[in-house]
Design a protein around this motif. Structure first.
Motif, mmCIF file in Angstrom:
data_model
loop_
_atom_site.group_PDB
_atom_site.id
_atom_site.type_symbol
_atom_site.label_atom_id
_atom_site.label_comp_id
_atom_site.label_asym_id
_atom_site.label_seq_id
_atom_site.Cartn_x
_atom_site.Cartn_y
_atom_site.Cartn_z
ATOM 1 N N LEU A 206 0.862 -1.181 0.000
ATOM 2 C CA LEU A 206 0.000 0.000 0.000
ATOM 3 C C LEU A 206 0.895 1.226 0.000
ATOM 4 C CD1 LEU A 206 -2.795 1.354 0.166
ATOM 5 C CD2 LEU A 206 -2.588 1.251 2.667
ATOM 6 N N ASP A 207 0.870 2.007 -1.101
ATOM 7 C CA ASP A 207 1.671 3.226 -1.244
ATOM 8 C C ASP A 207 0.765 4.443 -1.120
ATOM 9 O OD1 ASP A 207 3.732 1.507 -1.724
ATOM 10 O OD2 ASP A 207 4.010 2.046 -3.832
ATOM 11 N N LEU A 208 1.172 5.436 -0.305
ATOM 12 C CA LEU A 208 0.340 6.593 0.003
ATOM 13 C C LEU A 208 1.086 7.893 -0.292
ATOM 14 C CD1 LEU A 208 -0.958 5.336 3.475
ATOM 15 C CD2 LEU A 208 -2.203 5.251 1.301
ATOM 16 N N THR A 209 0.362 8.886 -0.821
ATOM 17 C CA THR A 209 0.941 10.188 -1.157
ATOM 18 C C THR A 209 -0.010 11.294 -0.731
ATOM 19 O OG1 THR A 209 2.078 9.284 -3.091
ATOM 20 C CG2 THR A 209 1.764 11.674 -3.038
ATOM 21 N N ALA A 221 4.037 14.627 2.107
ATOM 22 C CA ALA A 221 4.421 13.408 2.816
ATOM 23 C C ALA A 221 4.112 12.184 1.966
ATOM 24 C CB ALA A 221 3.674 13.318 4.141
ATOM 25 N N VAL A 222 4.901 11.128 2.187
ATOM 26 C CA VAL A 222 4.661 9.837 1.556
ATOM 27 C C VAL A 222 4.778 8.755 2.625
ATOM 28 C CG1 VAL A 222 5.466 10.558 -0.718
ATOM 29 C CG2 VAL A 222 7.103 9.577 0.915
ATOM 30 N N SER A 240 6.653 -7.848 7.328
ATOM 31 C CA SER A 240 5.748 -6.718 7.193
ATOM 32 C C SER A 240 6.505 -5.464 7.632
ATOM 33 C CB SER A 240 4.485 -6.895 8.038
ATOM 34 O OG SER A 240 4.801 -6.961 9.421
ATOM 35 N N GLN A 241 6.060 -4.301 7.134
ATOM 36 C CA GLN A 241 6.718 -3.053 7.502
ATOM 37 C C GLN A 241 5.780 -1.882 7.235
ATOM 38 O OE1 GLN A 241 10.022 -1.888 4.956
ATOM 39 N NE2 GLN A 241 9.023 -2.678 3.125
ATOM 40 N N PHE A 242 6.073 -0.763 7.921
ATOM 41 C CA PHE A 242 5.415 0.502 7.612
ATOM 42 C C PHE A 242 6.470 1.603 7.653
ATOM 43 C CE2 PHE A 242 2.968 4.375 8.392
ATOM 44 C CZ PHE A 242 2.098 4.301 7.306
ATOM 45 N N VAL A 243 6.437 2.486 6.630
ATOM 46 C CA VAL A 243 7.491 3.472 6.409
ATOM 47 C C VAL A 243 6.858 4.826 6.129
ATOM 48 C CG1 VAL A 243 9.490 4.055 4.976
ATOM 49 C CG2 VAL A 243 8.952 1.651 5.436
ATOM 50 N N LEU A 244 7.460 5.903 6.657
ATOM 51 C CA LEU A 244 6.992 7.263 6.385
ATOM 52 C C LEU A 244 8.163 8.133 5.918
ATOM 53 C CD1 LEU A 244 4.536 8.184 9.297
ATOM 54 C CD2 LEU A 244 3.958 7.814 6.883
ATOM 55 N N ALA A 258 11.124 14.795 -8.506
ATOM 56 C CA ALA A 258 10.795 14.823 -7.079
ATOM 57 C C ALA A 258 11.789 13.956 -6.320
ATOM 58 C CB ALA A 258 9.375 14.330 -6.838
ATOM 59 N N PHE A 259 12.173 14.411 -5.124
ATOM 60 C CA PHE A 259 13.062 13.660 -4.249
ATOM 61 C C PHE A 259 12.313 13.277 -2.979
ATOM 62 C CE2 PHE A 259 15.799 16.402 -6.793
ATOM 63 C CZ PHE A 259 16.690 15.480 -7.320
ATOM 64 N N LYS A 260 12.572 12.060 -2.502
ATOM 65 C CA LYS A 260 11.909 11.545 -1.310
ATOM 66 C C LYS A 260 12.961 10.992 -0.343
ATOM 67 C CE LYS A 260 9.763 8.642 -3.942
ATOM 68 N NZ LYS A 260 8.899 7.536 -4.451
ATOM 69 N N LEU A 261 12.680 11.104 0.933
ATOM 70 C CA LEU A 261 13.499 10.488 1.970
ATOM 71 C C LEU A 261 12.564 9.787 2.934
ATOM 72 C CD1 LEU A 261 16.389 10.130 3.110
ATOM 73 C CD2 LEU A 261 15.935 12.115 4.574
ATOM 74 N N THR A 262 12.768 8.470 3.140
ATOM 75 C CA THR A 262 11.868 7.685 3.982
ATOM 76 C C THR A 262 12.646 6.922 5.049
ATOM 77 O OG1 THR A 262 11.968 5.802 2.447
ATOM 78 C CG2 THR A 262 10.183 7.411 2.126
ATOM 79 N N ARG A 263 11.914 6.552 6.115
ATOM 80 C CA ARG A 263 12.510 5.830 7.234
ATOM 81 C C ARG A 263 11.488 4.839 7.787
ATOM 82 N NH1 ARG A 263 17.049 3.984 9.995
ATOM 83 N NH2 ARG A 263 16.617 3.875 12.223
ATOM 84 N N THR A 264 11.937 3.615 8.038
ATOM 85 C CA THR A 264 11.070 2.593 8.611
ATOM 86 C C THR A 264 10.606 2.997 10.009
ATOM 87 O OG1 THR A 264 12.312 0.903 7.411
ATOM 88 C CG2 THR A 264 10.876 0.154 9.191
#
Length: 298
Positions: A206-209, A221-222, A240-244, A258-264
């Motif tokens: 599940l990808d969210l924007t 946010a993503v 399983s995981q969730f990342v923001l 676009a540039f994104k930076l995410t962390r578990t």
């Protein structure tokens, strides 16, 4: 977490676009989070587009793991045809992946190529919805030998919804993929005798924007989650995981970046928390004259 478990957990998590005892992990076939920042529910104007989607991640496992993934040319053809009121598109991609264990070695190669067909609808009021279906082709290379690519064909289906109005991109993309139970090199069935590349879990992403444009600048946010649905061999530990994370982008007109930076934030059986940097680079190669029925832009 031992050497092999760290390697396979990392490498297979990287492979989309799209890891006491030794327990290899599978995870999603497409890289979780790869569609964040993209309004995948909306149709593109008639034309041909290339998406370049590089990313690089570091997982603080023991030993630490680096994961590099790039989709050098995710090609999308937005056709001139409509079916059932929806606009027809086709796309194809061949991701490249690299997994490296600190102080040891790295493995690299082409991951499973993807071919898809899409239908996208303008629902009115700024809302769009779409479905996609396609398949991954088998691969037999170095990545297959560590089960970071699959030596069998598999199926993927996508459902996406996007709200695009007043500069907002509010999108949710649900992706489901099939796997296969392992074949074994011995009558004793375990993770040690499961043939590399012969197995993979069924999975969902599940990808969210949630972003907004201010002129040509886009910020927001993503987030994304991924879940294994089954156990393809005896002793498999489901992941399983969730990342923001955050996104900042700029529309140059001919190219959108676009540039994104995410962390578990939370994970099970991935072996550690990942920090990943991404880029979405969208290049229109050819666009037909504007249409009143196809008005969205990724």
């Amino acid at each position: 977490m031992n050497f092999k478990k760290a390697l396979v957990t990392a490498a297979i998590s990287a492979a989309s676009l799209i890891g006491g005892n030794i327990e290899a992990q599978a995870g999603s076939e497409i890289l979780p989070g790869i569609t964040t920042g993209i309004a995948l529910g909306a149709p593109l104007p008639q034309g041909v587009y290339v998406l370049q989607l590089p990313s690089y991640g570091y997982t603080n496992s023991k030993p630490a793991v680096n994961l590099g993934v790039v989709v050098p040319a995710w090609v999308i053809w937005s056709t001139p045809w409509d079916i059932l009121g929806g606009h027809l598109l086709f796309d194809a991609a061949s991701p490249l992946a690299n997994a490296a264990i600190h102080g040891a070695r790295s493995w690299a190669g082409v991951s499973n190529p993807l071919i898809e067909a899409q239908l996208k609808w303008n629902l009115g009021g700024g809302w769009f919805g779409g479905v996609q279906a396609g398949g991954y082709l088998p691969v037999d290379n170095d990545l297959t030998q560590i089960s970071a690519a699959r030596d069998f064909a598999s199926f993927q289906t996508v459902a996406a919804v996007s709200y695009l109005a007043d500069g907002y991109n509010l999108s949710a993309t649900f992706i489901y993929g099939t796997g296969q139970n392992a074949s074994y090199s011995s009558p004793v069935h375990s993770s040690l005798t499961a043939n590399p590349g012969s197995w993979g879990t069924n999975w969902i992403n599940l990808d969210l924007t949630a972003t907004k444009k201010f002129g040509k600048v886009e910020v927001g946010a993503v987030g994304y989650g991924s879940w294994d649905l089954d156990q393809p061999y005896v002793g498999y530990a489901k992941q399983s995981q969730f990342v923001l994370g955050g996104l900042i982008g700029y529309d140059f007109g001919a190219v959108n970046v676009a540039f994104k930076l995410t962390r578990t934030l939370a994970e099970t059986n991935y072996g550690g928390f990942e920090t990943r940097g991404w880029a979405n680079i969208i290049i229109p190669l050819w666009v037909a004259a504007p249409s009143t029925t196809i008005a969205a832009k990724y």
